[in-house]
Design a protein around this motif. Sequence first.
Motif, PDB file in Angstrom:
ATOM      1  N   GLY A  48       0.867  -1.138   0.071  1.00  0.00           N
ATOM      2  CA  GLY A  48      -0.305  -0.304  -0.117  1.00  0.00           C
ATOM      3  C   GLY A  48       0.716   1.309   0.414  1.00  0.00           C
ATOM      4  O   GLY A  48       1.655   1.164   0.785  1.00  0.00           O
ATOM      5  N   ARG A  49       0.499   2.565  -0.873  1.00  0.00           N
ATOM      6  CA  ARG A  49       1.112   3.776  -0.623  1.00  0.00           C
ATOM      7  C   ARG A  49      -0.039   4.342  -0.603  1.00  0.00           C
ATOM      8  O   ARG A  49      -0.777   4.942  -1.582  1.00  0.00           O
ATOM      9  CB  ARG A  49       1.505   3.965  -2.396  1.00  0.00           C
ATOM     10  CG  ARG A  49       2.170   5.207  -2.231  1.00  0.00           C
ATOM     11  CD  ARG A  49       3.134   5.642  -3.413  1.00  0.00           C
ATOM     12  NE  ARG A  49       1.688   5.459  -4.214  1.00  0.00           N
ATOM     13  CZ  ARG A  49       1.250   6.961  -4.626  1.00  0.00           C
ATOM     14  NH1 ARG A  49       0.878   8.229  -4.089  1.00  0.00           N
ATOM     15  NH2 ARG A  49      -0.108   6.504  -6.001  1.00  0.00           N
ATOM     16  N   VAL A  50       0.855   4.909   0.656  1.00  0.00           N
ATOM     17  CA  VAL A  50      -0.996   6.303   1.480  1.00  0.00           C
ATOM     18  C   VAL A  50      -0.263   7.362   0.189  1.00  0.00           C
ATOM     19  O   VAL A  50       1.004   8.019   0.317  1.00  0.00           O
ATOM     20  CB  VAL A  50       0.242   6.669   2.600  1.00  0.00           C
ATOM     21  CG1 VAL A  50      -0.776   7.802   3.122  1.00  0.00           C
ATOM     22  CG2 VAL A  50      -0.199   5.777   3.282  1.00  0.00           C
ATOM     23  N   VAL A  51      -1.585   7.620  -0.221  1.00  0.00           N
ATOM     24  CA  VAL A  51      -1.610   9.209  -0.973  1.00  0.00           C
ATOM     25  C   VAL A  51      -2.134  10.048  -0.160  1.00  0.00           C
ATOM     26  O   VAL A  51      -1.163  11.456  -0.658  1.00  0.00           O
ATOM     27  CB  VAL A  51      -3.122   8.541  -2.336  1.00  0.00           C
ATOM     28  CG1 VAL A  51      -2.790   9.929  -3.236  1.00  0.00           C
ATOM     29  CG2 VAL A  51      -2.607   7.746  -2.810  1.00  0.00           C
ATOM     30  N   ARG A  52      -3.061  10.393   0.459  1.00  0.00           N
ATOM     31  CA  ARG A  52      -3.137  10.836   1.123  1.00  0.00           C
ATOM     32  C   ARG A  52      -3.182  11.122   2.709  1.00  0.00           C
ATOM     33  O   ARG A  52      -4.735   9.668   1.926  1.00  0.00           O
ATOM     34  CB  ARG A  52      -4.199  12.511   0.851  1.00  0.00           C
ATOM     35  CG  ARG A  52      -4.417  13.416   1.219  1.00  0.00           C
ATOM     36  CD  ARG A  52      -4.693  14.450   0.571  1.00  0.00           C
ATOM     37  NE  ARG A  52      -4.771  15.592   1.452  1.00  0.00           N
ATOM     38  CZ  ARG A  52      -5.306  16.588   2.383  1.00  0.00           C
ATOM     39  NH1 ARG A  52      -6.236  15.220   3.295  1.00  0.00           N
ATOM     40  NH2 ARG A  52      -5.848  17.862   2.987  1.00  0.00           N
ATOM     41  N   VAL A  53      -3.101  11.123   3.607  1.00  0.00           N
ATOM     42  CA  VAL A  53      -3.858  11.553   4.938  1.00  0.00           C
ATOM     43  C   VAL A  53      -4.615  11.962   5.254  1.00  0.00           C
ATOM     44  O   VAL A  53      -3.228  13.520   5.481  1.00  0.00           O
ATOM     45  CB  VAL A  53      -3.362  10.484   5.847  1.00  0.00           C
ATOM     46  CG1 VAL A  53      -4.148  10.361   7.483  1.00  0.00           C
ATOM     47  CG2 VAL A  53      -3.525   9.045   5.342  1.00  0.00           C
ATOM     48  N   VAL A  59      -6.576   8.087   1.617  1.00  0.00           N
ATOM     49  CA  VAL A  59      -6.808   7.569   0.451  1.00  0.00           C
ATOM     50  C   VAL A  59      -5.737   6.967   0.299  1.00  0.00           C
ATOM     51  O   VAL A  59      -4.545   7.019   0.862  1.00  0.00           O
ATOM     52  CB  VAL A  59      -6.781   8.048  -0.834  1.00  0.00           C
ATOM     53  CG1 VAL A  59      -6.767   7.881  -2.156  1.00  0.00           C
ATOM     54  CG2 VAL A  59      -8.045   8.977  -0.348  1.00  0.00           C
ATOM     55  N   VAL A  60      -5.616   5.278  -0.108  1.00  0.00           N
ATOM     56  CA  VAL A  60      -4.313   4.399  -0.361  1.00  0.00           C
ATOM     57  C   VAL A  60      -4.707   3.816  -1.558  1.00  0.00           C
ATOM     58  O   VAL A  60      -5.573   3.242  -1.767  1.00  0.00           O
ATOM     59  CB  VAL A  60      -4.225   3.508   0.806  1.00  0.00           C
ATOM     60  CG1 VAL A  60      -3.248   2.439   0.464  1.00  0.00           C
ATOM     61  CG2 VAL A  60      -3.889   4.060   2.068  1.00  0.00           C
ATOM     62  N   ASP A  61      -3.650   3.375  -2.723  1.00  0.00           N
ATOM     63  CA  ASP A  61      -3.390   2.574  -3.425  1.00  0.00           C
ATOM     64  C   ASP A  61      -2.775   1.142  -3.468  1.00  0.00           C
ATOM     65  O   ASP A  61      -1.872   1.716  -2.444  1.00  0.00           O
ATOM     66  CB  ASP A  61      -2.519   3.786  -4.914  1.00  0.00           C
ATOM     67  CG  ASP A  61      -3.544   4.934  -5.070  1.00  0.00           C
ATOM     68  OD1 ASP A  61      -4.546   4.552  -5.642  1.00  0.00           O
ATOM     69  OD2 ASP A  61      -2.339   5.594  -5.405  1.00  0.00           O
ATOM     70  N   VAL A  62      -2.674  -0.141  -3.694  1.00  0.00           N
ATOM     71  CA  VAL A  62      -2.226  -0.920  -2.924  1.00  0.00           C
ATOM     72  C   VAL A  62      -2.558  -1.469  -4.221  1.00  0.00           C
ATOM     73  O   VAL A  62      -2.881  -1.568  -5.587  1.00  0.00           O
ATOM     74  CB  VAL A  62      -3.515  -1.324  -2.144  1.00  0.00           C
ATOM     75  CG1 VAL A  62      -2.970  -2.892  -2.293  1.00  0.00           C
ATOM     76  CG2 VAL A  62      -3.855  -0.753  -1.053  1.00  0.00           C
ATOM     77  N   THR A  76      -5.165  -4.629  -8.474  1.00  0.00           N
ATOM     78  CA  THR A  76      -4.993  -3.010  -8.333  1.00  0.00           C
ATOM     79  C   THR A  76      -6.224  -2.644  -7.370  1.00  0.00           C
ATOM     80  O   THR A  76      -7.023  -2.439  -7.883  1.00  0.00           O
ATOM     81  CB  THR A  76      -4.260  -1.957  -9.244  1.00  0.00           C
ATOM     82  OG1 THR A  76      -5.760  -2.099  -9.904  1.00  0.00           O
ATOM     83  CG2 THR A  76      -3.082  -2.250  -9.756  1.00  0.00           C
ATOM     84  N   GLY A  77      -6.358  -1.579  -6.241  1.00  0.00           N
ATOM     85  CA  GLY A  77      -7.034  -1.330  -5.857  1.00  0.00           C
ATOM     86  C   GLY A  77      -6.899   0.643  -5.147  1.00  0.00           C
ATOM     87  O   GLY A  77      -5.866   0.544  -4.865  1.00  0.00           O
ATOM     88  N   LYS A  78      -8.209   1.029  -5.083  1.00  0.00           N
ATOM     89  CA  LYS A  78      -7.605   2.459  -4.564  1.00  0.00           C
ATOM     90  C   LYS A  78      -8.529   2.440  -3.612  1.00  0.00           C
ATOM     91  O   LYS A  78      -9.938   2.167  -3.758  1.00  0.00           O
ATOM     92  CB  LYS A  78      -8.462   3.271  -5.974  1.00  0.00           C
ATOM     93  CG  LYS A  78      -8.628   4.644  -5.353  1.00  0.00           C
ATOM     94  CD  LYS A  78      -7.350   5.361  -5.156  1.00  0.00           C
ATOM     95  CE  LYS A  78      -7.108   6.116  -5.814  1.00  0.00           C
ATOM     96  NZ  LYS A  78      -6.015   7.219  -5.739  1.00  0.00           N
ATOM     97  N   CYS A  79      -8.387   2.574  -1.997  1.00  0.00           N
ATOM     98  CA  CYS A  79      -8.911   2.793  -0.879  1.00  0.00           C
ATOM     99  C   CYS A  79      -9.222   3.540  -0.395  1.00  0.00           C
ATOM    100  O   CYS A  79      -8.477   4.765  -0.630  1.00  0.00           O
ATOM    101  CB  CYS A  79      -8.682   1.550   0.181  1.00  0.00           C
ATOM    102  SG  CYS A  79      -8.541  -0.062  -0.839  1.00  0.00           S
ATOM    103  N   VAL A  80     -10.918   4.241   0.636  1.00  0.00           N
ATOM    104  CA  VAL A  80     -10.227   5.460   1.171  1.00  0.00           C
ATOM    105  C   VAL A  80     -11.441   4.883   2.937  1.00  0.00           C
ATOM    106  O   VAL A  80     -12.383   3.879   2.393  1.00  0.00           O
ATOM    107  CB  VAL A  80     -11.739   6.339   0.406  1.00  0.00           C
ATOM    108  CG1 VAL A  80     -12.160   7.621   1.147  1.00  0.00           C
ATOM    109  CG2 VAL A  80     -11.556   6.742  -0.308  1.00  0.00           C
TER     110      VAL A  80
END
Length: 90
Positions: A48-53, A59-62, A76-80
Motif C-alpha cells: 500500500g502507498r498512502v496518497v493522502r491522509v 486515501v491509499v493505492d494498493v 490494484t485497488g484504490k481505497c478510502v
Amino acid sequence: GGVISTLIDFCGGAATWTTCGIERRVSTIDMRVDYLRPGRGETLYAEGRVVRVGNRVGVVDVIAFHGAARDEPVATGKCVYNIKLSGAAK
C-alpha cells in the motif's frame, strides 16, 4: 476475488493506520478493485502507498502481486478510509 479484495482492504487500512496513531480507528468508506490477472496457488502479497491522509479521511493505492512478479500485479485497488478517535480516547 473475495480473498484478493480482503487483502487489498486490509493492506490499505493498515497503511492508513500507520500514519495516524494507535488512538485512532480506521474504517473503509470506499474501495475499488481492478482484477488484472488470475491468482495462482502461491503466496500473494500486497503493498500500500498512502496518497493522502487528512484529519478524517485517508486515501491509499494498493497492488497485489505474487512474490517473484511484483511488476505483474494480480490486482490494484484504490481505497478510502474514515479516521476517527476511538471511544476510549474521546
